[in-house]
Write an enzyme that holds these catalytic residues in place. Structure first.
Site, mmCIF file in Angstrom:
data_model
loop_
_atom_site.group_PDB
_atom_site.id
_atom_site.type_symbol
_atom_site.label_atom_id
_atom_site.label_comp_id
_atom_site.label_asym_id
_atom_site.label_seq_id
_atom_site.Cartn_x
_atom_site.Cartn_y
_atom_site.Cartn_z
ATOM 1 N N PRO A 355 0.724 -1.357 0.530
ATOM 2 C CG PRO A 355 -1.048 -1.215 1.592
ATOM 3 C CD PRO A 355 0.430 -1.972 0.903
ATOM 4 C CB SER B 100 -0.634 -7.705 7.843
ATOM 5 O OG SER B 100 -2.065 -6.872 7.969
ATOM 6 C CB CYS B 101 -3.013 -6.298 3.359
ATOM 7 S SG CYS B 101 -4.657 -6.127 4.465
ATOM 8 C CB ILE B 102 -1.660 -1.753 6.375
ATOM 9 C CG1 ILE B 102 -3.084 -2.445 7.530
ATOM 10 C CG2 ILE B 102 -2.582 -1.778 4.756
ATOM 11 C CD1 ILE B 102 -3.587 -1.804 8.101
#
Lengths: 418, 102
Positions: A355, B100-102
């Site tokens: 991200p 994790s995704c962040i």
């Protein structure tokens, strides 16, 4: 007449049925969906129920009403798949044959995997919020709770919607503040990962939220068991964390059908070995896996299922024409992160790109802030419920490409300059 | 910290994790293990090789998965790589940090 059989009528299975029905002639292809539960839950809504932001009835619809005409919905429990003979055996003994099988059986919380997690304090002082029942019971608990030590614990790292535990934590801070009892509540986030944030850019951009909201983080804590008498969590390396109220994210596993069919990954968690680009099963060429049921290293999230559905629809059309696969899934995921007080952040990433900050172009809503809080992101999250029921599940096109785009994102070099 | 002075020089990220999976070799792994006061035994190598194989297959990893690998159980995994077994063993195995995704 050929048969496309879909196991699971959740987010992924419903999208696939409706998308394929638009593409495949009714006279040539039968589409069947099997699920054991008549209700379809809007699972992102489970996050809001404990805080009274959503009422339980807002997140439930009947599955049978969500399919286009000429899709057979079968309310039944699957016993097993017989991969070699292209058969699915139901618990009631009936047998269904298929030409193409889509496994969309999802992921479930299994508190029984952890000793004494589901013990005498279950739904008294220990709750989950990843189930309808858990989120409703937790709402009742929070409404009457007078304060104490609130612990949010992830029992495992491979879980559905990995940002939801953090969102819950942020919303809990806002909820108790607005109730005027925040000074009577301590909030501790206990994770098996090295931190609440683990990706470098997200850590840099969002870590201050934890400080601002006075949230204590205990990293590297891998839950072994719960002591119900002393009300403590115990890790595999014998560390302890006491709690008054535990909000647990239990171990996630794939469906028992996967175990009974003996097609799960060797690690016993019942996720299915899947080609991470084509979404074809590693076991057999006429089986495809989508959504939380796969073992691919993407987030288990609705947005992932949605992007996968676009790829898989094309790939199944190629497969039945005997052509090579044209589309590749890149691991694209896109999630709003509620941060409380009417704000949210947004993340957009894939298998290889973490991200990043910047702006996310979105037709109609305007650019959305990435890795930063904004009110418009929160409105986006709330608006998504309508989009989910009316566009996503029905298989309509949403103006976000299944392939992640770098447009608007600030890359590494630019970030260093700042 | 982009290079590790005591280890054979390989490109690593800001947290010391190997940038290119193919660069990995046993000498480098042994050096990194020493930074954690770990002397690699055959059991350690079995775990490291399993992690590398799973990474190459494109499978998401977790402590529980290692515990179900048939090589070690979770307690033994902790004993081999004390502190944070998956993040430490991943670094030694030359695969990305568990995240994790962040």
């Amino acid at each position: 007449m050929k048969t496309i059989l879909i196991l699971g009528g959740g987010t992924a299975g419903t999208m696939m049925a409706n998308k394929l029905r638009k593409q495949l002639p009714i006279d040539d292809y039968k589409i069947q969906v099997i699920d054991k539960d008549e209700n379809h839950y809007y699972q992102p809504g489970f996050l809001f129920i404990p805080f009274g932001i959503y009422q339980p009835e807002e997140v439930v619809k009947k599955k049978k009403d969500l399919f286009s005409p000429y899709i057979d919905f079968i309310l039944a429990e699957v016993d097993r798949i017989e991969v070699e003979s292209n058969l699915v055996i139901l618990k009631n003994g009936a047998t269904l044959s298929y030409d193409v099988l889509i496994i969309a059986t999802g992921s479930q919380v299994v508190p029984e995997e952890t000793p004494q997690l589901k013990g005498k304090l279950w739904y008294k002082d220990i709750f989950d919020f990843y189930t309808y029942e858990g989120s409703v019971k937790l709402a009742e608990k929070l409404a009457n709770w007078q304060g104490g030590r609130l612990v949010i614990n992830l029992a495992e790292t491979i879980i559905k919607c990995p940002v939801a535990p953090l969102e819950f934590t942020f919303l809990a801070d806002a909820y108790f503040t607005e109730k005027g009892i925040r000074d009577k509540v301590s909030i501790t986030y206990v994770t098996p990962l090295p931190g609440a944030f683990t990706k470098p850019k997200a850590t840099k951009m969002l870590s201050q939220l934890l400080i601002e909201k006075s949230i204590e983080v205990i990293p590297d804590f891998y839950l072994q068991s719960v002591d119900n008498e002393r009300k403590v969590l115990i890790s595999y390396d014998e560390k302890e964390v006491p709690f008054d109220l535990l909000v647990s994210i239990p171990v996630n596993k794939g469906s028992d059908v996967i175990e009974r069919s003996n097609i799960g990954d060797e690690d016993g968690l019942n996720f299915v070995p899947t080609d991470k680009y084509t979404l074809q099963a590693k076991a057999k060429e006429n089986i495809f896996i989508i959504g939380d049921a796969t073992n691919v290293p993407a987030s288990k999230a609705g947005s992932v299922a949605h992007f996968e559905a676009e790829v898989l629809t094309e790939n199944i059309l190629s497969y039945i024409k005997g052509e090579p696969f044209k589309e590749k899934f890149d691991g694209h995921s896109n999630c709003f992160i509620e941060t409380g007080y009417g704000k949210a952040a947004l993340i957009d990433f894939n298998y290889t790109t973490e991200p990043l900050p910047g702006k996310f172009p979105f037709a109609g809503l305007g650019p959305l802030a990435l890795l930063q809080e904004s009110r418009i992101n929160h409105w986006g999250k709330l608006a998504f419920k309508w989009v989910y029921w009316n566009m996503l599940l029905t298989g309509k096109k949403i103006p976000i490409s299944h392939q992640m785009s770098m447009a608007g994102k600030i890359n590494e070099e630019e970030l260093i300059k700042k | 910290m982009n290079t590790l002075t005591s280890a054979p020089t390989l490109q690593v990220n800001e947290e010391g994790y190997l940038k290119n999976y193919q660069d990995w070799n046993r000498d480098w792994a042994t050096e990194i293990a020493h930074q954690y006061n770990i002397s690699l035994t055959p059991k350690h190598w079995d775990v490291l090789n399993w992690l590398r194989a799973k990474q190459a297959e494109g499978t998401a990893l977790s402590v529980r998965k290692v515990g179900n690998s048939g090589i070690v159980d979770i307690k033994e995994f902790y004993a081999l790589f004390p502190g944070g077994p998956l993040k430490i063993s991943s670094r030694i195995a030359g695969i990305p940090k568990p995240a994790s995704c962040i």
